[in-house]
Write an enzyme that holds these catalytic residues in place. Sequence first.
Site, PDB file in Angstrom:
ATOM      1  N   GLU A 201       0.817  -1.222   0.000  1.00 60.50           N
ATOM      2  CA  GLU A 201       0.000   0.000   0.000  1.00 60.50           C
ATOM      3  C   GLU A 201       0.847   1.267   0.000  1.00 60.50           C
ATOM      4  O   GLU A 201       0.504   2.236   0.660  1.00 60.50           O
ATOM      5  CB  GLU A 201      -0.917   0.024   1.227  1.00 60.50           C
TER       6      GLU A 201
ATOM      7  N   GLU B 242      -6.599  -7.701  -0.478  1.00 57.70           N
ATOM      8  CA  GLU B 242      -7.108  -7.709   0.896  1.00 57.70           C
ATOM      9  C   GLU B 242      -8.590  -7.387   0.909  1.00 57.70           C
ATOM     10  O   GLU B 242      -8.973  -6.237   0.717  1.00 57.70           O
ATOM     11  CB  GLU B 242      -6.384  -6.665   1.765  1.00 57.70           C
TER      12      GLU B 242
HETATM   13  C1  GAL Z   1      -4.202  -2.630   5.218  1.00 57.93           C
HETATM   14  C2  GAL Z   1      -2.806  -3.197   5.332  1.00 57.93           C
HETATM   15  C3  GAL Z   1      -2.810  -4.509   6.108  1.00 57.93           C
HETATM   16  C4  GAL Z   1      -3.605  -4.362   7.378  1.00 57.93           C
HETATM   17  C5  GAL Z   1      -4.995  -3.865   7.041  1.00 57.93           C
HETATM   18  C6  GAL Z   1      -5.882  -3.663   8.230  1.00 57.93           C
HETATM   19  O1  GAL Z   1      -4.197  -1.304   4.878  1.00 57.93           O
HETATM   20  O2  GAL Z   1      -2.262  -3.419   4.055  1.00 57.93           O
HETATM   21  O3  GAL Z   1      -1.499  -4.906   6.370  1.00 57.93           O
HETATM   22  O4  GAL Z   1      -2.961  -3.479   8.199  1.00 57.93           O
HETATM   23  O5  GAL Z   1      -4.913  -2.637   6.427  1.00 57.93           O
HETATM   24  O6  GAL Z   1      -6.074  -4.821   8.905  1.00 57.93           O
END
Ligand code: GAL
Length: 884
Positions: free
Chosen positions: A186, A255
């Site tokens: 990110e 994600e």
């Molecule tokens: C995203 C990040 C993950 C985790 C997630 C929240 O932005 O890439 O590593 O932190 O948020 O659980």
Amino acid sequence: MLSTPFFVFCLLLTTALIGVAGEYFKPFNVSYDHRAIVIDGHRRMLISAGIHYPRATPQMWPSLIAKSKEGGADVIQTYVFWSGHEPVKGKYYFEGRYNLVKFVKLVGSNGLYLHLRIGPYVCAEWNFGGFPVWLRDVPGIEFRTNNEPFKREMQRFVKKIVELMREENLFSWQGGPIIMLQIENEYGNIEGAYGQKGKDYVKWAANMAVGLGAGVPWVMCQQVDAPEFILDACNGYYCDSFRPNSKKKPMLWTENWDGWFASWGGAIPHRPVEDLAFAVARFFQRGGSFQNYYMYFGGTNFGRTSGGPNYITSYDYDAPLDEYGLLSQPKWGHLKDLHAAIKLCEPALVAADSPQYMKLGPQQEVHVYRGNITQGLTTAFSTSKSVCAAFLANIDEHKAADIEFLGQVYTLPPWSVSILPDCRHVAFNTAKVGAQTSIKLVDFNLPSSKMNVPQPLTFQDEVTYIANDWMTLKEPIGLWSKNNFTSLSIMEHLNVTKDKSDYLWYTTRLYISEDEISFWEENEVSPELSIDSMRDLVRIFINGKLSGSAKGDWIKVVHPIQLVQGYNDIVLLSETVGLQNYGAFLEKDGAGFKGRIKLTNSKNGDVDLTESSWTYQVGLKGEFQKLYTREKAESVRWMKLTPDATPSIFSWYKTYFDAPVGTDPVVLNLGSMGKGQAWVNGHHIGRYWDLISPKDGCRPCDYRGAYSSEKCTTNCGNPTQIWYHVPRSWLQRDQNLLVMFEETGGNPYKITINTISAQTICGRVPETHYPPLHIWGHPDFINGKISINDMTPELHLQCEDEHTISSIEFASYGTPQGNCQNLSKGNCHAPNSLSVVSQACQGRNSCSIAVSNDVFGDPCRGIVKTLSVQARCLPSSFARSASM
Ligand code: GAL
């Protein structure tokens, strides 16, 4: 013609090559086109399950991976945790929970692929975002930007991991499971803060990664300026409107946040599975091809690995597999059904280059995937078959909708997608949950040594405390060793501790004159200690006594204190509760105190203590002595703690306990304790804290409409976490050593040890529900001999592994009312319900019952009937003895 010796040589060479290549798959290539990841020449629709290996034990890994596979995952996704693998610069660690090679091999041996996100910045609610804290001390370093010292370290670590994977033959082209990697994480979210240097860094990172010759695609998530040769991917609650930054790249979702993490003093977030399934279905509907659940299993932040500031020890995340690795139902089951439905569509999804889009109402839309597939082994004998799959979406948050598609009318609940693998029949609707729910209960099991005969689990209201004997030891306040130093300044916390401990003592001495005392008395004011800016927690001790504490994230602290005439000892204890893991300029963030520390309300104005003579002591005496290890715990002198002793601050506690019988996950209830850390047999199970979440703020949750982490929370008015996971593999039968460091004075006598299991399971399926998804593979259905309308829906019940359905507590085919644990018969009820279900299920680990009049008879004509069941699961050994 080949000569025999040459032929034998070739054969041997081939065997040798296969021998060298991985043991998991026939070596295969991974590439991609605009539509999907291409595996060995075939586009694939991939479901991925996020599991972070150090958040579980190696003993838990096989079952986590197996349950992911059973739930429909094709891929396991994990970050690589630099801080765990290189705790000391240049000294690598790949053992125990950090045995990455073992984890990757397990994934491969289960026939799953792996997406390895090396980072090495990972965020992940992990301490310092995964960076080892020594990285701050590399001269001239600036993290995550075009900075030579940083790039050197980053490259060294990334190379180390890629080479390790290659040496172990773990890449796809070696027959290993790794199909994809990730560099950075990110970065696009913070790139702006770095100007041109950020842009240069992106290019450098991409080139560096690809230059390592790993032979599989690399991803950069949330990176709109990812170069052409790197895949870009979306993270979020919904990614159906995401489009990659090039027409040549597929739509990837690295994600999908299926829940969220929790902070000390906060409520517990949940994401409704109907909305989660909706988001996934929408993604595949609108052209997506790879979707990963962040997390599929969240697990536990053991030790001091939790990030922050202030994230709790549990990383349950409301994931389909809970913190202990048990199925979280109906989440796991509903997603399993969803994945099966998507897989049924896969031939059509990959055959079409893009879907045909139809808007069928103000908030209703359909995407149709059509194409031809060739069947048969050779081109000469192959036949072409046309395939079609459709996704019907109703995005309306409030109202159901009837839509007409290819001459048929389909009713769609609000905020839902129906999946039609043949463009005709609904295999799945995201808002109609047919999967079972399960209610997990904590049992107050008897310890194994006191248990000769297995007993039915009836101890739920009978509290068993972990121990009747406790020993204690006081932790000194302030300096405890010669290993301290003095400075005429307030030094930044991490510069001193190097994060070897949460704790840093600052001590100074202050002379107060008689005049000063009279001034305060006459003016009826008291002196105050003021700290310009502080994180995460400070405790103020004046002349050996705790005067107060404050917690926050870079907050100003002003605290009244009581001083005496003459010399006063001022001790400030600065505590971290997980280092910052997100944001730009992490290396500059630091911890502890910033700005000035002053005594205010003095006779002659403020007294600035910032440049006083401060003596520093890192950590706790017991922590550095390793009091929590068996050797040490047994070699120092402890005092007996009496049950009626008044709770005392800064104390160590020790006891021994027996492990609960059976195989169910073990938890400690630390609800009676304040703040501290706990170790079992030398394993650090994590920080604990009794902070309570605000009373108001939890609202009943409606799955409809866009989700955010505040939308659906529970546990308001209760401590955020009281259950702490103790992995089974850390326990022996008896004489387990529990050591705790307690800051505020809890009561260890009230600690209980328990096991957790899904004891009550419920299922509810109407006769109008779609038939079970395996029907689609049935030869008679494929040959058109039977139509889907002839097939009946099924109710499926399943206990955890090694558990058995011991009894059916409720069953009604008719119009049953209520929810799990609160079910009742309605006006219509088939009298044979209980006996039919008991017969099918009792004594088994799982069972399926067809929901139809054929099975139960028709208790009320013309009315849609539902089968609702509540069953009890017991460990198989108990269930056997109970039925004897
Ligand atoms: C995203 C990040 C993950 C985790 C997630 C929240 O932005 O890439 O590593 O932190 O948020 O659980």
